[in-house]
Design a protein around this motif. Sequence first.
Motif, PDB file in Angstrom:
ATOM      1  N   LEU A   1       0.900  -1.371   0.074  1.00  0.00           N
ATOM      2  CA  LEU A   1       0.035  -0.037  -0.109  1.00  0.00           C
ATOM      3  C   LEU A   1       0.985   1.419  -0.086  1.00  0.00           C
ATOM      4  O   LEU A   1       2.006   1.397   0.553  1.00  0.00           O
ATOM      5  CB  LEU A   1      -0.909   0.067   1.164  1.00  0.00           C
ATOM      6  N   PRO A   2       0.408   2.308  -0.650  1.00  0.00           N
ATOM      7  CA  PRO A   2       1.299   3.495  -0.592  1.00  0.00           C
ATOM      8  C   PRO A   2       0.879   4.395   0.534  1.00  0.00           C
ATOM      9  O   PRO A   2       0.032   4.166   1.361  1.00  0.00           O
ATOM     10  CB  PRO A   2       0.619   4.168  -1.866  1.00  0.00           C
ATOM     11  N   GLY A   3       1.642   5.366   0.842  1.00  0.00           N
ATOM     12  CA  GLY A   3       1.302   6.446   1.565  1.00  0.00           C
ATOM     13  C   GLY A   3       2.278   6.211   3.014  1.00  0.00           C
ATOM     14  O   GLY A   3       1.705   7.043   4.078  1.00  0.00           O
ATOM     15  N   PHE A   4       3.008   5.369   2.875  1.00  0.00           N
ATOM     16  CA  PHE A   4       3.505   4.949   4.535  1.00  0.00           C
ATOM     17  C   PHE A   4       4.542   6.275   5.018  1.00  0.00           C
ATOM     18  O   PHE A   4       4.141   6.848   6.122  1.00  0.00           O
ATOM     19  CB  PHE A   4       4.571   3.580   4.638  1.00  0.00           C
ATOM     20  N   GLY A   5       5.444   6.640   4.014  1.00  0.00           N
ATOM     21  CA  GLY A   5       6.110   7.912   4.546  1.00  0.00           C
ATOM     22  C   GLY A   5       5.223   9.170   4.814  1.00  0.00           C
ATOM     23  O   GLY A   5       5.750   9.696   5.824  1.00  0.00           O
ATOM     24  N   LEU A   6       4.457   9.570   3.952  1.00  0.00           N
ATOM     25  CA  LEU A   6       3.589  10.438   4.099  1.00  0.00           C
ATOM     26  C   LEU A   6       2.905  10.580   5.377  1.00  0.00           C
ATOM     27  O   LEU A   6       2.823  11.637   6.221  1.00  0.00           O
ATOM     28  CB  LEU A   6       2.616  10.743   2.916  1.00  0.00           C
ATOM     29  N   THR A   7       2.122   9.315   5.507  1.00  0.00           N
ATOM     30  CA  THR A   7       1.270   9.330   6.557  1.00  0.00           C
ATOM     31  C   THR A   7       2.064   9.430   7.887  1.00  0.00           C
ATOM     32  O   THR A   7       1.701   9.966   9.003  1.00  0.00           O
ATOM     33  CB  THR A   7       0.104   8.411   6.551  1.00  0.00           C
ATOM     34  N   LEU A   8       2.984   8.448   8.178  1.00  0.00           N
ATOM     35  CA  LEU A   8       3.749   8.456   9.304  1.00  0.00           C
ATOM     36  C   LEU A   8       4.344   9.776   9.481  1.00  0.00           C
ATOM     37  O   LEU A   8       4.678  10.250  10.707  1.00  0.00           O
ATOM     38  CB  LEU A   8       5.089   7.201   9.233  1.00  0.00           C
TER      39      LEU A   8
ATOM     40  N   ALA B   1      -5.433   0.873  -8.702  1.00  0.00           N
ATOM     41  CA  ALA B   1      -5.632   2.133  -7.995  1.00  0.00           C
ATOM     42  C   ALA B   1      -4.563   2.765  -7.468  1.00  0.00           C
ATOM     43  O   ALA B   1      -3.669   2.112  -7.173  1.00  0.00           O
ATOM     44  CB  ALA B   1      -6.940   1.745  -7.122  1.00  0.00           C
ATOM     45  N   CYS B   2      -4.632   4.077  -7.479  1.00  0.00           N
ATOM     46  CA  CYS B   2      -3.718   4.929  -6.942  1.00  0.00           C
ATOM     47  C   CYS B   2      -4.061   5.128  -5.416  1.00  0.00           C
ATOM     48  O   CYS B   2      -5.087   4.809  -4.983  1.00  0.00           O
ATOM     49  CB  CYS B   2      -3.284   6.146  -7.627  1.00  0.00           C
ATOM     50  N   GLY B   3      -3.358   5.663  -4.634  1.00  0.00           N
ATOM     51  CA  GLY B   3      -3.412   6.055  -3.105  1.00  0.00           C
ATOM     52  C   GLY B   3      -4.836   6.675  -2.762  1.00  0.00           C
ATOM     53  O   GLY B   3      -5.331   6.163  -2.238  1.00  0.00           O
ATOM     54  N   TRP B   4      -5.028   7.581  -3.740  1.00  0.00           N
ATOM     55  CA  TRP B   4      -6.236   8.634  -3.206  1.00  0.00           C
ATOM     56  C   TRP B   4      -7.528   7.704  -3.661  1.00  0.00           C
ATOM     57  O   TRP B   4      -8.434   7.709  -2.875  1.00  0.00           O
ATOM     58  CB  TRP B   4      -6.202   9.888  -4.097  1.00  0.00           C
ATOM     59  N   GLN B   5      -7.327   7.058  -4.794  1.00  0.00           N
ATOM     60  CA  GLN B   5      -8.397   6.293  -5.103  1.00  0.00           C
ATOM     61  C   GLN B   5      -8.590   5.265  -4.058  1.00  0.00           C
ATOM     62  O   GLN B   5     -10.079   4.898  -3.838  1.00  0.00           O
ATOM     63  CB  GLN B   5      -8.389   5.517  -6.617  1.00  0.00           C
ATOM     64  N   ILE B   6      -7.867   4.518  -3.550  1.00  0.00           N
ATOM     65  CA  ILE B   6      -7.906   3.353  -2.770  1.00  0.00           C
ATOM     66  C   ILE B   6      -8.734   3.989  -1.455  1.00  0.00           C
ATOM     67  O   ILE B   6      -9.683   3.553  -0.747  1.00  0.00           O
ATOM     68  CB  ILE B   6      -6.594   2.789  -2.357  1.00  0.00           C
TER      69      ILE B   6
ATOM     70  N   GLU C   1      -5.408  -4.153  -0.711  1.00  0.00           N
ATOM     71  CA  GLU C   1      -4.554  -4.775  -1.587  1.00  0.00           C
ATOM     72  C   GLU C   1      -5.055  -5.295  -2.909  1.00  0.00           C
ATOM     73  O   GLU C   1      -4.286  -4.997  -3.897  1.00  0.00           O
ATOM     74  CB  GLU C   1      -3.881  -5.847  -0.988  1.00  0.00           C
ATOM     75  N   ALA C   2      -6.284  -5.389  -3.074  1.00  0.00           N
ATOM     76  CA  ALA C   2      -6.782  -5.905  -4.192  1.00  0.00           C
ATOM     77  C   ALA C   2      -7.118  -4.729  -5.130  1.00  0.00           C
ATOM     78  O   ALA C   2      -6.781  -4.559  -6.290  1.00  0.00           O
ATOM     79  CB  ALA C   2      -8.288  -6.363  -3.901  1.00  0.00           C
ATOM     80  N   ALA C   3      -7.345  -3.568  -4.463  1.00  0.00           N
ATOM     81  CA  ALA C   3      -7.184  -2.206  -5.101  1.00  0.00           C
ATOM     82  C   ALA C   3      -6.128  -1.766  -5.850  1.00  0.00           C
ATOM     83  O   ALA C   3      -5.927  -1.490  -7.004  1.00  0.00           O
ATOM     84  CB  ALA C   3      -8.006  -1.197  -4.303  1.00  0.00           C
ATOM     85  N   VAL C   4      -4.911  -2.236  -5.075  1.00  0.00           N
ATOM     86  CA  VAL C   4      -3.614  -1.965  -5.614  1.00  0.00           C
ATOM     87  C   VAL C   4      -3.236  -2.931  -6.888  1.00  0.00           C
ATOM     88  O   VAL C   4      -2.741  -2.093  -7.969  1.00  0.00           O
ATOM     89  CB  VAL C   4      -2.471  -2.083  -4.558  1.00  0.00           C
TER      90      VAL C   4
END
Lengths: 319, 290
Positions: free
Chosen positions: A53-60, B190-195, B183-186
């Motif tokens: 999942l994205p966003g670890f650095g940003l959110t932490l 999907a991008c972060g905002w969409q997720i 994870e399924a969305a990724v």
Amino acid sequence: MSGDNIYAGVSGAVAARRLGWGWFANAQGVARRVWARTTARDQGGMIIRYSVLPGFGLTLGLTLSWLGLIVLLPLAGLVIHAADLGWSGFWDVVTTPRVMAAFRVSVTTALAAALVNLVFGLLVAWVLVRYRFAGQKLVDALVDLPFALPTAVAGIALSALYSAHGWIGSVLTPLGINVAFTPLGIVVALTFIGLPFVVRTVEPVLQELPPEEEEAAISLGASRLQTFLRVILPALTPALLTGFALAFARGLGEYGSVIFIAGNMPEVSEIVPLLIIIKLEQFDYHGATAIGALMLLLSFVLLFVINLLQAWMRARHAH
Amino acid sequence: MRTRVNGSSATLERPALRDPAWVRWALIGLALGFLVLFVVLPLITVFAQALHRGISAYFDALAEPDALSAIRLTLLVAAIAVPVNLVFGVVAAWAITKFEFSGKSLLITLIDLPFSVSPVISGMVYVLLFGLHGWFGPWLRDHDLQVVFALPGLVLATMFVTFPFVARELIPLMQEQGIEEEEAAVSLGACGWQIFWRVTLPNIRWGLLYGTLLCNARAMGEFGAVSVVSGHIRGLTNTMPLHVEILYNEYNFVGAFAVASLLALLALVTLVAKSALEWKWGESLAGSRH
């Protein structure tokens, strides 16, 4: 990924043994065992170490900086201010009779209120979980009122109720019981404030209690009272203590609901938070800092105790 | 398994565990008596005292300019502090529940810290930082900026005391929901905002609303922390709870209880909404009901 590493480790060790580098092979073996243990733990747990999942650095990063700015930096400021006073400066403030009396009043009234809530909180939780009666959902919702009602509103309402002309005060005063403007008034206010804590910590535990244990006790000839004292109460002890500690901690720091009903007589019914405000209003920042630092220390000790109690509670009720 | 889930009703149905009727009614009576004495009577008192001199006196007290400005200020402070804490709560819960890192339980304890600190201390730390004798006091004075005894101080103190509300509702809830759906969305691109908007937010919306409600109730009702940083300037830096205090100390009981009744109404609305959420979406809030 882990497969590759294990393979590399095995082949490295085999190669090293062939070459007679025993120490190297041994080190590889240790490393492999450590590796195997960590991966096994990861597979055992629910959480995956490397998230896609994205966003670890940003959110932490945001979390840490915001937490640092709003909570940690200001609290550290208080600690550093207190450290500037030095031990003797701190001690001189804290040991004045007025400050010691305020701590005595705060601790004893918060303890008394937490005790009242221990008994009645258990009673309310028991009634809500074990019995069915009309209006039960309403009663259940009302238990949370002290969380939702602003403390100043509670303060003036209790003060009006218990003053000599109030609904309750006019009954108690002829009996010689003065509640408003005495330490007893502080206990009443803190009982109101701490009411939900014991109920809400005991309720879920009571709900999860296996009925078979109680039936077993009864079938072995125990009375209902014996069952309650020997089977139910011991199972509820961690939750009761947690609720008690939460109510006590809340009562110790409470300000808004107390000051209206307390009368605020120095050394008699003056609580610590009020004394801090008085010192601040007199621009006695040293005094306020010293008392505040001691309060903060007390809160941290209580927080630690509550965390231990909660860990005990979880261990006790892990199914 | 079935008895575990319905533990309470199972207990209710077991004849051996039924208390005699007189015990039942005595305990129910005692518990209700305690609640009436400590919860119901104070609540009724607020409205009884507010309407003590009739309905027109009540509305006159609310229409007073100082009362109106206190109401406006309270709404303004909450309108800043609550959204900020809402965003923080979501961000913190995302970092804590979607990733694994060391020191996580320490971080959760630190986020909960404002709950264990006396509200008076929550306000005092900002006076020590931004007050005239505080660290940044001289600098702020030179630049003609005011934090303490002005709106920024009120907002800061309110944010401090309401800091954990949203995060603490979301963390257990999102922990329970896991990360499979994201994870399924990724994997579907999907991008972060969409997720977040399409997957996470719909899953946590009731928990988020629940946390925001509690956060708002505390933000509008906070007294101790705000009292330290406000300076009590009538019509300027008095929020509703502080205005209640001033009126009460001036023996203007109808005025004090009239403003207090608005805060009590807010508490009641919060409780009703909270109970409705719990009854209707108890399942999706389950994580927060530990």
